[in-house]
Scaffold this motif. Structure first.
Motif, PDB file in Angstrom:
ATOM      1  N   ASN A 187      -6.956   4.750  -0.433  1.00 49.20           N
ATOM      2  CA  ASN A 187      -5.760   4.594   0.794  1.00 49.20           C
ATOM      3  C   ASN A 187      -4.726   5.362   0.398  1.00 49.20           C
ATOM      4  O   ASN A 187      -3.585   5.302   0.925  1.00 49.20           O
ATOM      5  CB  ASN A 187      -5.468   3.116   1.080  1.00 49.20           C
ATOM      6  N   THR A 188      -4.854   6.447  -0.246  1.00 46.19           N
ATOM      7  CA  THR A 188      -3.882   7.438  -0.803  1.00 46.19           C
ATOM      8  C   THR A 188      -3.907   8.790  -0.176  1.00 46.19           C
ATOM      9  O   THR A 188      -4.975   9.152   0.560  1.00 46.19           O
ATOM     10  CB  THR A 188      -3.635   7.737  -2.299  1.00 46.19           C
ATOM     11  N   SER A 189      -2.962   9.681  -0.192  1.00 45.38           N
ATOM     12  CA  SER A 189      -2.922  10.973   0.390  1.00 45.38           C
ATOM     13  C   SER A 189      -2.557  11.863  -1.051  1.00 45.38           C
ATOM     14  O   SER A 189      -1.647  11.336  -1.946  1.00 45.38           O
ATOM     15  CB  SER A 189      -1.849  11.010   1.333  1.00 45.38           C
ATOM     16  N   TYR A 191      -0.305  14.723  -2.554  1.00 48.56           N
ATOM     17  CA  TYR A 191       0.692  15.572  -2.437  1.00 48.56           C
ATOM     18  C   TYR A 191       0.636  16.641  -3.427  1.00 48.56           C
ATOM     19  O   TYR A 191      -0.340  16.899  -3.890  1.00 48.56           O
ATOM     20  CB  TYR A 191       1.980  14.664  -2.702  1.00 48.56           C
ATOM     21  N   THR A 197       0.132   5.950  -1.689  1.00 45.26           N
ATOM     22  CA  THR A 197      -0.227   5.305  -0.568  1.00 45.26           C
ATOM     23  C   THR A 197       1.103   5.483   0.575  1.00 45.26           C
ATOM     24  O   THR A 197       2.165   5.881   0.058  1.00 45.26           O
ATOM     25  CB  THR A 197      -0.442   3.976  -0.658  1.00 45.26           C
ATOM     26  N   VAL A 198       0.656   5.101   1.894  1.00 39.51           N
ATOM     27  CA  VAL A 198       1.811   5.276   2.607  1.00 39.51           C
ATOM     28  C   VAL A 198       3.028   4.155   2.388  1.00 39.51           C
ATOM     29  O   VAL A 198       4.270   4.280   2.235  1.00 39.51           O
ATOM     30  CB  VAL A 198       1.394   4.907   4.250  1.00 39.51           C
ATOM     31  N   GLU A 199       2.520   3.012   1.859  1.00 37.58           N
ATOM     32  CA  GLU A 199       3.537   1.941   1.548  1.00 37.58           C
ATOM     33  C   GLU A 199       4.408   2.573   0.315  1.00 37.58           C
ATOM     34  O   GLU A 199       5.682   2.334   0.305  1.00 37.58           O
ATOM     35  CB  GLU A 199       3.013   0.635   1.228  1.00 37.58           C
ATOM     36  N   VAL A 201       5.128   5.510  -0.376  1.00 37.74           N
ATOM     37  CA  VAL A 201       5.932   6.572   0.090  1.00 37.74           C
ATOM     38  C   VAL A 201       7.100   6.189   0.815  1.00 37.74           C
ATOM     39  O   VAL A 201       8.541   6.326   0.494  1.00 37.74           O
ATOM     40  CB  VAL A 201       5.172   7.714   0.907  1.00 37.74           C
ATOM     41  N   ASN A 202       6.884   5.043   1.503  1.00 39.62           N
ATOM     42  CA  ASN A 202       8.075   4.251   2.267  1.00 39.62           C
ATOM     43  C   ASN A 202       9.021   3.783   1.363  1.00 39.62           C
ATOM     44  O   ASN A 202      10.003   3.784   1.646  1.00 39.62           O
ATOM     45  CB  ASN A 202       7.382   3.386   3.405  1.00 39.62           C
TER      46      ASN A 202
END
Length: 321
Positions: A187-189, A191, A197-199, A201-202
């Motif tokens: 569930n990661t991207s 960079y 994960t989106v969480e 990053v947020n």
């Protein structure tokens, strides 16, 4: 075990062989600094001291390159112990730099043997424990990856050491080698460097003590972070809005001028500082460009620097209690 380490058997460019090439320089400098009287030959002493202080590059390579590879093999000792030894020597260098600046010759004479002894003891630990065990634990693949990373830190040597292995060097920014990861990438991207994960990053953007707003190449606001204490108010209604409608009339002209300068490539940054509600606010704009230098938008950063401007001297200890 490499108990009687013969570095001549290691190939050119191997990180451990490079450490021993540096050791020869360090030994020479320690001998010189021990024989020079700072009062009689102040400039000579200072020159030797300056050269010796480049040992910081050696410390940084160990801490940021060698130690992480050892941790992956389960050996945390160097990170937990030798790093502290480095910091003690850094403090000795800092105190002696102060002695030099103030020409405190008696203190220089007193402190020099302590510095020399500390460095000698560190190198003995390297010889007998660190490097022999590292050579046992790490693979050639590890050493190759480590050598690539060292390029960004540097060495004490007058010339860049040979590549290891003897192939063309690839800068880290162009190195896309896939390496074994010690954490899940589910569930990661990916960079520029690393995975989140989106969480995550947020949480990162929310936790930063900055107000951050991103305007894309079409002058539309597409993002802002939700920090705990924003300098300027924001609401979700600005997402998708043209940036010229997000500033008061008295300042919108300046904002548009900045954006135009970023678009035509004449500028890349603009900075302002204002008094707002009895606080000093630092506002910065940065052009965002892709790898081909094409304009992709602008970032606006705002930060309350009132308390930062009051900082003086140094703070090295935790004062929570």
């Amino acid at each position: 075990m490499y108990n009687n380490l013969n570095t001549a058997t290691l190939p050119e460019g191997h990180p451990v062989r490079t450490y021993y090439q540096e050791k020869e320089i360090i030994n020479s400098l320690l001998e010189e600094i021990s024989e020079v009287d700072a009062k009689d030959e102040f400039q000579k002493y200072t020159n030797i001291f300056n050269q010796l202080q480049t040992i910081e590059k050696r410390f940084a390579r160990k801490e940021n390159q060698l130690f992480p590879f050892l941790e992956k093999k389960g050996w945390n000792g160097p990170s937990q112990g030798m790093w502290g030894f480095h910091d003690n020597l850094r403090e000795q260098f800092r105190l002696m730099r102060k002695n030099l600046d103030e020409k405190e010759y008696d203190r220089i004479k007193t402190n020099t043997p302590f510095l020399v002894d500390g460095i000698n003891r560190l190198m003995k630990m390297e010889d007998t424990v660190l490097f022999p065990n590292a050579l046992d634990l790490l693979t050639e693949t590890d050493w190759i990856a480590m050598r690539k990373g060292e390029e960004e830190i540097g060495w004490m040597l007058p010339e860049t050491p040979a590549p290891f292995p003897n192939v063309e060097y690839i800068h880290p920014s162009e190195d896309f080698t896939k390496r074994e990861l010690t954490f899940s990438t589910e569930n990661t991207s990916h960079y520029d460097e690393g995975y989140m994960t989106v969480e995550q990053v947020n949480l990162l953007l929310k936790t930063m003590p900055l107000d951050l707003t991103f305007v894309d190449e079409n002058d539309k606001v597409i993002f802002y972070n939700r920090g705990e204490e924003r300098v300027f108010p924001r609401s979700a209604g600005i997402i998708g809005r043209e940036v010229k409608f997000c500033h008061p009339p008295k300042s919108v002209g300046t904002v548009l001028k900045i954006i135009e300068s970023f678009k035509n490539g004449t500028q890349n940054e603009a900075s302002f500082w204002i008094n707002f509600k009895e606080r000093l606010i630092y506002i910065r704009y940065f052009a965002v460009r892709d790898a081909d230098k094409n304009y992709k938008g602008v970032i606006e950063l705002s930060q309350d620097i009132t308390d930062i401007k009051k900082i003086e001297g140094e703070k090295r200890l935790l004062d929570w209690e």
